[in-house]
Design a protein around this motif. Structure first.
Motif, short mmCIF file in Angstrom:
data_model
loop_
_atom_site.label_atom_id
_atom_site.label_comp_id
_atom_site.label_asym_id
_atom_site.label_seq_id
_atom_site.Cartn_x
_atom_site.Cartn_y
_atom_site.Cartn_z
N LEU A 18 38.98 26.80 38.02
CA LEU A 18 38.04 27.13 39.10
C LEU A 18 37.04 28.16 38.60
O LEU A 18 37.43 29.10 37.92
N GLU A 19 35.81 27.98 38.95
CA GLU A 19 34.80 29.00 38.68
C GLU A 19 34.40 29.60 40.02
O GLU A 19 34.03 28.87 40.94
N GLN A 20 34.52 30.92 40.13
CA GLN A 20 34.26 31.58 41.40
C GLN A 20 33.33 32.77 41.23
O GLN A 20 33.32 33.40 40.18
N THR A 21 32.59 33.07 42.29
CA THR A 21 31.83 34.31 42.39
C THR A 21 32.39 35.04 43.60
O THR A 21 32.38 34.50 44.70
N ILE A 22 32.92 36.26 43.38
CA ILE A 22 33.60 37.01 44.43
C ILE A 22 32.95 38.37 44.58
O ILE A 22 32.67 39.04 43.58
N ARG A 59 31.87 37.17 38.58
CA ARG A 59 31.94 35.73 38.32
C ARG A 59 33.09 35.53 37.35
O ARG A 59 33.16 36.20 36.32
N LYS A 61 36.37 32.64 35.82
CA LYS A 61 37.02 31.34 35.72
C LYS A 61 38.50 31.62 35.77
O LYS A 61 38.98 32.56 35.13
N TYR A 64 43.78 26.81 37.80
CA TYR A 64 43.94 26.17 39.10
C TYR A 64 45.35 25.59 39.24
O TYR A 64 45.77 24.75 38.45
#
Length: 74
Positions: A18-22, A59, A61, A64
């Motif tokens: 998963l690539e996320q921006t938190i 940002r 990765k 998952y």
């Protein structure tokens, strides 16, 4: 004799990430998040960190559902 049923082949996930921006409210909250991922054994890689006043935007990765990450985190 055919009963009209179609046999479906199952697809298998080989690797996943998963690539996320938190957005975190503080750097302490971000550090606690990283510690939690490490404690759970979740592989992750921070690709960008931005301090925006009192917030930290990250940002990343991450692995998952325990699937192999392949070369995603290299």
């Amino acid at each position: 004799m055919s009963l009209g049923k179609t046999v479906r082949k199952m697809k298998r996930i080989i690797t996943a990430c998963l690539e996320q921006t938190i957005k975190f409210e503080s750097s302490e909250e971000f550090e606690a998040f990283k510690e939690q991922l490490t404690r759970k054994g979740t592989k992750f890689k921070v690709t960008n960190t931005e301090n925006n006043g009192s917030n930290v935007i990250v940002r990343l990765k991450k692995q998952y559902n325990g699937y192999d990450t392949g070369s995603y985190l290299d």
